[in-house]
Design a protein around this motif. Structure first.
Motif, PDB file in Angstrom:
ATOM      1  N   ASP A 149       0.817  -1.212   0.000  1.00  0.00           N
ATOM      2  CA  ASP A 149       0.000   0.000   0.000  1.00  0.00           C
ATOM      3  C   ASP A 149       0.854   1.267   0.000  1.00  0.00           C
ATOM      4  O   ASP A 149       0.461   2.268  -0.610  1.00  0.00           O
ATOM      5  CB  ASP A 149      -0.973  -0.020   1.171  1.00  0.00           C
ATOM      6  CG  ASP A 149      -2.082  -1.048   0.965  1.00  0.00           C
ATOM      7  OD1 ASP A 149      -2.323  -1.434  -0.200  1.00  0.00           O
ATOM      8  OD2 ASP A 149      -2.695  -1.465   1.958  1.00  0.00           O
TER       9      ASP A 149
ATOM     10  N   TYR B 189      -2.195   2.956   8.770  1.00  0.00           N
ATOM     11  CA  TYR B 189      -3.358   3.095   7.893  1.00  0.00           C
ATOM     12  C   TYR B 189      -4.291   4.227   8.324  1.00  0.00           C
ATOM     13  O   TYR B 189      -5.098   4.698   7.528  1.00  0.00           O
ATOM     14  CB  TYR B 189      -4.138   1.779   7.802  1.00  0.00           C
ATOM     15  CG  TYR B 189      -3.469   0.782   6.889  1.00  0.00           C
ATOM     16  CD1 TYR B 189      -3.359   1.031   5.523  1.00  0.00           C
ATOM     17  CD2 TYR B 189      -2.943  -0.397   7.380  1.00  0.00           C
ATOM     18  CE1 TYR B 189      -2.745   0.132   4.675  1.00  0.00           C
ATOM     19  CE2 TYR B 189      -2.328  -1.309   6.540  1.00  0.00           C
ATOM     20  CZ  TYR B 189      -2.228  -1.034   5.192  1.00  0.00           C
ATOM     21  OH  TYR B 189      -1.614  -1.933   4.351  1.00  0.00           O
TER      22      TYR B 189
ATOM     23  N   GLN C 146      -8.862   4.675   4.072  1.00  0.00           N
ATOM     24  CA  GLN C 146      -9.935   3.881   3.483  1.00  0.00           C
ATOM     25  C   GLN C 146     -10.507   2.875   4.468  1.00  0.00           C
ATOM     26  O   GLN C 146      -9.921   2.590   5.498  1.00  0.00           O
ATOM     27  CB  GLN C 146      -9.398   3.150   2.254  1.00  0.00           C
ATOM     28  CG  GLN C 146      -8.973   4.121   1.175  1.00  0.00           C
ATOM     29  CD  GLN C 146      -8.454   3.426  -0.054  1.00  0.00           C
ATOM     30  OE1 GLN C 146      -8.520   2.215  -0.183  1.00  0.00           O
ATOM     31  NE2 GLN C 146      -7.936   4.198  -0.975  1.00  0.00           N
ATOM     32  N   SER C 147     -11.620   2.343   4.104  1.00  0.00           N
ATOM     33  CA  SER C 147     -12.345   1.258   4.767  1.00  0.00           C
ATOM     34  C   SER C 147     -12.480   1.470   6.267  1.00  0.00           C
ATOM     35  O   SER C 147     -12.820   2.546   6.728  1.00  0.00           O
ATOM     36  CB  SER C 147     -11.701  -0.099   4.432  1.00  0.00           C
ATOM     37  OG  SER C 147     -10.422  -0.206   5.026  1.00  0.00           O
ATOM     38  N   ILE C 148     -12.191   0.428   7.028  1.00  0.00           N
ATOM     39  CA  ILE C 148     -12.401   0.459   8.473  1.00  0.00           C
ATOM     40  C   ILE C 148     -11.512   1.508   9.145  1.00  0.00           C
ATOM     41  O   ILE C 148     -11.869   2.058  10.181  1.00  0.00           O
ATOM     42  CB  ILE C 148     -12.174  -0.950   9.089  1.00  0.00           C
ATOM     43  CG1 ILE C 148     -12.691  -1.008  10.526  1.00  0.00           C
ATOM     44  CG2 ILE C 148     -10.714  -1.346   9.032  1.00  0.00           C
ATOM     45  CD1 ILE C 148     -14.180  -0.977  10.635  1.00  0.00           C
ATOM     46  N   HIS C 149     -10.388   1.818   8.541  1.00  0.00           N
ATOM     47  CA  HIS C 149      -9.471   2.802   9.128  1.00  0.00           C
ATOM     48  C   HIS C 149     -10.081   4.201   9.129  1.00  0.00           C
ATOM     49  O   HIS C 149      -9.830   4.989  10.027  1.00  0.00           O
ATOM     50  CB  HIS C 149      -8.133   2.779   8.389  1.00  0.00           C
ATOM     51  CG  HIS C 149      -7.494   1.432   8.467  1.00  0.00           C
ATOM     52  ND1 HIS C 149      -7.615   0.504   7.468  1.00  0.00           N
ATOM     53  CD2 HIS C 149      -6.784   0.841   9.452  1.00  0.00           C
ATOM     54  CE1 HIS C 149      -6.989  -0.592   7.832  1.00  0.00           C
ATOM     55  NE2 HIS C 149      -6.476  -0.424   9.025  1.00  0.00           N
ATOM     56  N   LYS C 150     -10.883   4.475   8.124  1.00  0.00           N
ATOM     57  CA  LYS C 150     -11.578   5.760   8.078  1.00  0.00           C
ATOM     58  C   LYS C 150     -12.545   5.867   9.257  1.00  0.00           C
ATOM     59  O   LYS C 150     -12.630   6.907   9.909  1.00  0.00           O
ATOM     60  CB  LYS C 150     -12.330   5.886   6.752  1.00  0.00           C
ATOM     61  CG  LYS C 150     -12.829   7.249   6.442  1.00  0.00           C
ATOM     62  CD  LYS C 150     -13.404   7.270   5.033  1.00  0.00           C
ATOM     63  CE  LYS C 150     -13.339   8.657   4.474  1.00  0.00           C
ATOM     64  NZ  LYS C 150     -13.694   8.707   3.066  1.00  0.00           N
ATOM     65  N   PHE C 151     -13.246   4.792   9.560  1.00  0.00           N
ATOM     66  CA  PHE C 151     -14.170   4.758  10.695  1.00  0.00           C
ATOM     67  C   PHE C 151     -13.404   4.882  12.013  1.00  0.00           C
ATOM     68  O   PHE C 151     -13.786   5.645  12.894  1.00  0.00           O
ATOM     69  CB  PHE C 151     -14.996   3.469  10.664  1.00  0.00           C
ATOM     70  CG  PHE C 151     -15.922   3.323  11.831  1.00  0.00           C
ATOM     71  CD1 PHE C 151     -17.037   4.147  11.948  1.00  0.00           C
ATOM     72  CD2 PHE C 151     -15.674   2.391  12.816  1.00  0.00           C
ATOM     73  CE1 PHE C 151     -17.897   4.029  13.041  1.00  0.00           C
ATOM     74  CE2 PHE C 151     -16.523   2.266  13.907  1.00  0.00           C
ATOM     75  CZ  PHE C 151     -17.632   3.088  14.014  1.00  0.00           C
ATOM     76  N   HIS C 152     -12.300   4.146  12.146  1.00  0.00           N
ATOM     77  CA  HIS C 152     -11.486   4.223  13.365  1.00  0.00           C
ATOM     78  C   HIS C 152     -10.973   5.645  13.591  1.00  0.00           C
ATOM     79  O   HIS C 152     -10.973   6.142  14.720  1.00  0.00           O
ATOM     80  CB  HIS C 152     -10.300   3.263  13.296  1.00  0.00           C
ATOM     81  CG  HIS C 152     -10.684   1.839  13.476  1.00  0.00           C
ATOM     82  ND1 HIS C 152      -9.856   0.811  13.112  1.00  0.00           N
ATOM     83  CD2 HIS C 152     -11.799   1.253  13.969  1.00  0.00           C
ATOM     84  CE1 HIS C 152     -10.445  -0.342  13.380  1.00  0.00           C
ATOM     85  NE2 HIS C 152     -11.626  -0.093  13.888  1.00  0.00           N
TER      86      HIS C 152
END
Length: 151
Positions: A36, A126, A133-139
């Motif tokens: 990444d 991340y 992106q993905s779950i990292h954005k939520f975290h």
């Protein structure tokens, strides 16, 4: 350890990074980070003393074997193996060390500080690799909501 946003930003602004802990197993976390970061435009070097090639790229036995100086090093290895890498980083003039979650320890953090290195510990890269992106954005949203992001 209290991480600073300044140190995280400075680490992320390095264009050339080494990832210690890239594995023969392409599903390991170090490999995901390696891929990444490459995808995001970083020049990255894989470090694993047990491999010559990983992810289709040359792999190096250690920081001292790299063909050029890197701006930062990310450790994705067991905490018990971090001290020699931290010492190599200091010896080679690499000022930024990221102890990814699982590689972090109070001993490693203290050693970085004693050697004058900028250290990030216990944070997931991340959360800061744009675009998040993905779950990292939520975290990241949750950490911001509760005031847990580095300042």
């Amino acid at each position: 350890m209290i991480n600073s946003q300044k140190t995280i930003t400075e680490f992320m602004n390095q264009s050339t990074l080494a990832i210690v802990g890239v594995s023969r197993n392409k599903d390991k976390f170090g490999n995901m980070i390696y891929r990444d970061l490459k995808k995001a435009g970083y020049k990255v070097f894989a470090i694993n003393p047990q491999a010559d090639m990983l992810e289709g790229d040359r792999c190096y036995a250690g920081l001292g074997a790299l063909p050029e100086k890197v701006g930062g090093v990310m450790l994705v290895i067991p905490p018990a193996k971090t001290i020699p890498v931290i010492e190599d980083a200091a010896r080679l003039g690499i000022h930024y060390v990221w102890l990814q979650q699982g590689a972090d320890s109070s001993e490693a953090e203290q050693h970085c500080r004693e050697l004058g290195l900028e250290v990030i510990s216990g944070e997931c890269i991340y959360m800061y690799l744009e675009p998040v992106q993905s779950i990292h954005k939520f975290h990241r949203f949750i950490k911001r909501l509760f005031g847990k992001m580095p300042k």
